[in-house]
Write an enzyme that holds these catalytic residues in place. Structure first.
Site, mmCIF file in Angstrom:
data_model
loop_
_atom_site.group_PDB
_atom_site.id
_atom_site.type_symbol
_atom_site.label_atom_id
_atom_site.label_comp_id
_atom_site.label_asym_id
_atom_site.label_seq_id
_atom_site.Cartn_x
_atom_site.Cartn_y
_atom_site.Cartn_z
ATOM 1 N N ASN A 1 47.353 17.132 21.259
ATOM 2 C CA ASN A 1 47.798 18.216 22.136
ATOM 3 C C ASN A 1 47.439 17.866 23.577
ATOM 4 O OD1 ASN A 1 45.105 19.452 22.807
ATOM 5 N ND2 ASN A 1 45.061 19.613 20.570
ATOM 6 N N TYR A 2 47.794 18.745 24.496
ATOM 7 C CA TYR A 2 47.676 18.399 25.922
ATOM 8 C C TYR A 2 46.301 18.679 26.534
ATOM 9 C CZ TYR A 2 52.746 17.854 25.966
ATOM 10 O OH TYR A 2 54.007 17.436 25.729
#
Ligand code: PMT
Length: 406
Positions: free
Chosen positions: A209-210
């Site tokens: 994920n970011y």
């Protein structure tokens, strides 16, 4: 919270080659809002000029105890105003004179007269540094309340490699901030998680994920500055804040193991990590090749680390984050209740200015007691301090409430 903002910092510079780094230190202290008064020893002026440091601080550098036009001794005036006293670099000679309580120049006389936090960053040849005379002097100064910012290992001027290089300036600044911060986390053990976990698919691919880890690392830094003993379980590659013990992990499973092992020994857990909710049901040992067709993944849920902490906590305060793109407060409240948390930090990650990867964040802090605080968009370090403030308020409220019940 900018702990150095508007503070009177006296920076003592003694005569070693690292004296040239005092120029950058003056600049960095100024950037943090401090007013810097430099005192240089005679030998320091052979390495760097008072004009250089005076130009960077905007204040004349002091070098002599008495000046013909000023009959008052400088050390008393300077000491009275000082809110932080830092010597960087501190040579073996200055350290010895401080340990002996000498006052034979402006720097050592001021050191005796100040009544504020005192820091000392030694820098010298590695053999000199490990000499028992220096070590015993440092131990003595430390017992007398000086904070020693230890030098670092690395190549020295002599060509040898060893411990003696002036600590990195970022580290010295971190210690300055910690010296001026409130000590409301002293004696507390805080566990913070940060970053986005990665679930491997094969040796070259993962599901992630970011999350950059900025929010979690800011929380760890802020808690350490306020006196806590901090462990950071991080899936991020960001540098670890000074003073913080780091444990690096990659997957949700690794994070669970490291967090659960430490949980019984801490007072507060803050889970800012973005933990992957799903992981592939199997990891391929070789790189998966394109075969022209589809690749269907089967994902299984990861364990909910936070929910397990919420179930098993006794005296600990457990704080979660909730990354939401819609119905932020409602969804965060649901997580607060379902995971048995003491506090949740609802994070609007749909806004382009805050959330994942940004230096800023916009959050609403909600406690299980019903307290709610909506914060504006702020730098992540300020969000971190606001979260820490709310935790302290919550623990004070609870101890007050329990005393009332007795
Ligand atoms: O790292 P940055 O780039 O600075 O970004 C910061 C952030 C947006 C990642 C951070 O502020 C944030 O919101 N972190 C929580 C992200 C998240 O996973 O939220 P969630 O709503 O999916 O999970 C709720 C809570 O449960 C979180 O505290 C999470 O750590 C925890 N959790 C989730 C899943 C799981 N398997 N185990 C968990 O412990």
């Amino acid at each position: 919270m900018r702990f150095l903002e508007d503070k009177e910092v006296v920076l003592g510079v003694s005569g070693g080659i690292a004296a040239y780094r005092a120029a950058d230190l003056c600049r960095l202290l100024g950037q943090e809002g401090a007013r810097v008064q430099v005192i240089m020893t005679q030998k320091a002026q052979e390495f760097i000029t008072p004009l250089t440091l005076g130009s960077l601080t905007g204040q004349p550098v002091l070098t002599e105890m008495f000046q013909p036009l000023n009959p008052r001794p400088y050390h008393i005036d300077v000491a009275r105003k000082a809110q932080l006293f830092l010597i960087a670099p501190a040579t073996a000679n200055v350290i010895a004179r401080l340990a002996a309580g000498m006052a034979d120049d402006l720097l050592t006389a001021t050191a005796l007269a100040v009544d504020c936090p005192r820091l000392l960053a030694p820098a010298m040849n590695a053999n000199m540094y490990k000499n028992p005379a220096v070590q015993e002097n440092l131990a003595l100064l430390s017992r007398r309340g000086w904070v020693i910012v230890e030098p670092e290992e690395g190549p020295l001027l002599s060509g040898a490699v060893g411990k003696g290089r002036l600590a990195r300036l970022e580290k010295i600044l971190a210690y300055c901030r910690r010296s001026l911060a409130p000590k409301d986390y002293e004696g507390l053990k805080v566990l913070v998680t940060a970053g986005g976990t990665r679930e491997p698919l094969d040796p070259v691919r993962y599901i992630g994920n970011y999350s950059s880890g900025k929010m979690g690392h800011a929380l760890a830094q802020a808690a350490w500055e306020r006196g806590a003993q901090v462990t950071l379980v991080t899936a991020s590659q960001l540098p670890v804040p000074y003073g913080v013990e780091a444990v690096w992990v990659e997957t949700a499973g690794e994070m669970k193991r490291e967090v659960e092992e430490r949980f019984p020994h801490v007072h507060i857990v803050i889970k800012a990590a973005a933990v992957g909710d799903f992981t592939p049901d199997s990891v391929h040992s070789q790189k998966i090749k394109r075969k022209g067709g589809e690749w269907n993944l089967r994902l299984v849920p990861t364990p909910d680390i936070l929910a397990a902490l919420g179930r098993n906590k006794s005296y600990q305060i457990v704080v979660g984050f909730a990354a939401e793109t819609e119905n932020m407060v409602e969804n965060a409240l649901k997580k607060l209740r379902e995971k048995g948390l003491d506090m949740i930090v609802a994070n609007d990650v749909s806004s382009p200015e805050g959330g994942f990867g940004s230096d800023y964040n916009k959050v609403t802090i909600i406690t299980s007691e019903g307290y709610r605080e909506e914060l504006p968009l702020l730098p992540k370090l300020e969000v971190a301090h606001a979260v820490l403030n709310a935790i302290i308020t919550l623990s004070r409220f609870r101890s007050l409430a329990s005393r009332k019940e007795e």
